[in-house]
Design an enzyme around this catalytic site. Structure first.
Site, PDB file in Angstrom:
ATOM      1  N   ASN A  22       1.721  -4.264  -7.051  1.00 49.64           N
ATOM      2  CA  ASN A  22       2.709  -3.532  -6.316  1.00 49.64           C
ATOM      3  C   ASN A  22       2.731  -2.069  -6.913  1.00 49.64           C
ATOM      4  O   ASN A  22       2.246  -1.178  -6.050  1.00 49.64           O
ATOM      5  CB  ASN A  22       4.225  -3.928  -6.218  1.00 49.64           C
ATOM      6  CG  ASN A  22       4.148  -5.285  -5.506  1.00 49.64           C
ATOM      7  OD1 ASN A  22       3.594  -5.268  -4.485  1.00 49.64           O
ATOM      8  ND2 ASN A  22       5.088  -6.222  -5.946  1.00 49.64           N
ATOM      9  N   ASP A  25      -1.169   0.040 -10.686  1.00 50.25           N
ATOM     10  CA  ASP A  25      -2.325   0.855 -10.719  1.00 50.25           C
ATOM     11  C   ASP A  25      -2.142   2.148  -9.944  1.00 50.25           C
ATOM     12  O   ASP A  25      -2.713   3.231 -10.316  1.00 50.25           O
ATOM     13  CB  ASP A  25      -3.045   0.046 -10.012  1.00 50.25           C
ATOM     14  CG  ASP A  25      -3.701  -1.108 -10.926  1.00 50.25           C
ATOM     15  OD1 ASP A  25      -2.896  -1.529 -11.856  1.00 50.25           O
ATOM     16  OD2 ASP A  25      -5.044  -1.884 -10.695  1.00 50.25           O
ATOM     17  N   GLU A 290       1.474  -0.658 -17.151  1.00 51.54           N
ATOM     18  CA  GLU A 290       0.848   0.425 -17.972  1.00 51.54           C
ATOM     19  C   GLU A 290       1.777   1.739 -17.273  1.00 51.54           C
ATOM     20  O   GLU A 290       2.138   2.383 -18.496  1.00 51.54           O
ATOM     21  CB  GLU A 290      -0.519   0.516 -17.291  1.00 51.54           C
ATOM     22  CG  GLU A 290      -1.225   1.774 -18.248  1.00 51.54           C
ATOM     23  CD  GLU A 290      -2.578   1.918 -17.719  1.00 51.54           C
ATOM     24  OE1 GLU A 290      -2.977   2.915 -17.723  1.00 51.54           O
ATOM     25  OE2 GLU A 290      -3.148   0.890 -17.681  1.00 51.54           O
TER      26      GLU A 290
END
Length: 395
Positions: A22, A25, A290
């Site tokens: 979702n 990235d 991340e």
């Protein structure tokens, strides 16, 4: 790489991103695209395969439009094959090992063999890791079947890596925000969160599913002072269905539920700027993936990182590598307590996460001081965008 300037490429850069999980990235890619455009004046074409998911962090984006512009970035719907005429830019980035469209690779190959023609610089932007091997792999070339070199660009925490995404003015904006409690209270009101006082403890939660979260919420109910847990609709709430008075599907942003001294607030989705401000406004942040992981560090507040689970528990190796560098300058008892909380949360160890969370209270002040100093140390004098531009200039 030899560059022939008699037939230069257009000055724009192309960034390709497939949306995974979702927001992770695309969250990182969107921040990088915006920063390259605003701080370096580079025209950016951002190609994204899932505009609907992208629109959750960029609410003005129209998922039905194949081309639109925001923050100086041209956003294209990446379809296979690409339906609009494609013109290769000076730099082509595939984010997180996504596969470039075959027609793009073909165009790169054709430019490579044409005399007196500049070949695009082809980069693979990798995932962020604190592991030591990243130092040796960053910046290595790989010759592709079409004869073109593809360069591997690894973000990281050491000076030998590609650095960390951080906008030039970010820390100054954060410090101004955190200097006055009225900013966080205004944000909470804007987000529809009621009943939070300036002195209350506020914890943001953006995790994957884990019984450790259930255990912490049950602990927080018995707190001697008010605790507010701010949680968006999504995966975190799946761990709390036993505590909620209704089905998760029926929850609405702005709803809140009081369980003892814990109030659970349902957050609306926000754009990236408001997400940063949310992290700046909380006393503790539980984040995942991340993008959120890095933004929690820049918020200068203590946090738990819920890392994306991988086969054979390899994610725990990545977690351990990060905890080691984050705790490098911490006193052993503080480092151990913080690391144990993170490990227990990631392993879903309910007894251990409760025990070590309770121990956090005794080290909260030095841990907060460490969280404030950490961002400056972690940047290593240069952010990812500036190192990336330098890398391209040296290719």
């Amino acid at each position: 790489m030899s560059v022939h300037h008699s037939n230069p490429l257009p000055p724009h850069w192309d960034i390709f991103c497939t949306v995974v999980d979702n927001y992770g990235d695309i969250g990182v890619t969107w921040r990088l695209a915006k920063q390259l455009a605003s701080e370096y004046g580079i025209p950016i074409n951002l190609w994204v395969d899932d505009l609907l998911s992208f629109s959750h962090i960029l609410p003005l984006l129209n998922p039905a439009k194949s081309q639109q512009e925001f923050n100086g970035v041209n956003i294209f719907h990446w379809e296979n094959p690409i339906k609009i005429e494609y013109e290769a830019g000076a730099v082509i980035i595939e984010a997180f090992a996504c596969e470039l469209p075959s027609q793009v690779k073909s165009i790169i190959g054709q430019l490579h063999i044409q005399p007196d023609t500049q070949t695009p610089i082809w980069l693979n932007l990798e995932y962020l890791s604190a592991e030591k091997w990243v130092d040796g792999c960053h910046g290595l070339p790989s010759t592709q079947p079409n004869g073109v070199k593809k360069w591997f660009y690894f973000p990281g925490f050491s000076p030998k890596t590609g650095g960390l995404i951080c906008e030039t003015q970010l820390f100054k904006q954060r410090d101004q925000w955190q200097a006055d409690p009225k900013h966080k209270l205004a944000l909470f009101e804007q987000l529809g969160l009621q009943g939070i006082n300036a002195q209350d403890r506020v914890i943001s939660v953006f995790s994957y599913e884990t019984p450790a979260l259930t255990a912490l919420c049950e602990l927080w109910q018995a707190s001697s002072t008010p605790i507010h847990a701010l949680i968006p609709k999504g995966r975190s709430l799946h761990s709390l269905s036993s505590l909620l008075p209704c089905a998760i599907a029926d929850l609405m942003p702005g709803q809140q539920f009081t369980l003892g001294n814990l109030t659970i607030h349902i957050l609306p989705m926000t754009d990236q700027n408001d997400f940063d401000r949310l992290l700046w406004s909380c006393d503790f942040n539980i984040v995942r993936g991340e993008d959120s992981f890095l933004r929690a560090q820049w918020a200068a507040k203590p946090f738990i990182w819920h890392i994306y689970p991988q086969e054979d528990d390899y994610h725990l190796v990545k977690l351990q590598a990060f905890m080691q560098i984050y705790c490098d300058n911490l006193a052993p008892e503080i480092a151990t307590t913080w690391s144990e909380v993170n490990s227990a949360f990631n392993c879903g160890d309910t007894n251990s996460v409760v025990m070590h969370w309770q121990q956090l209270n005794s080290v909260s002040l030095p841990l907060t001081h460490h969280a404030i100093k950490w961002p400056i140390n972690a940047l290593n004098d240069a952010d990812l965008a500036s190192r990336l531009v330098q890398f391209v200039n040296n290719c």
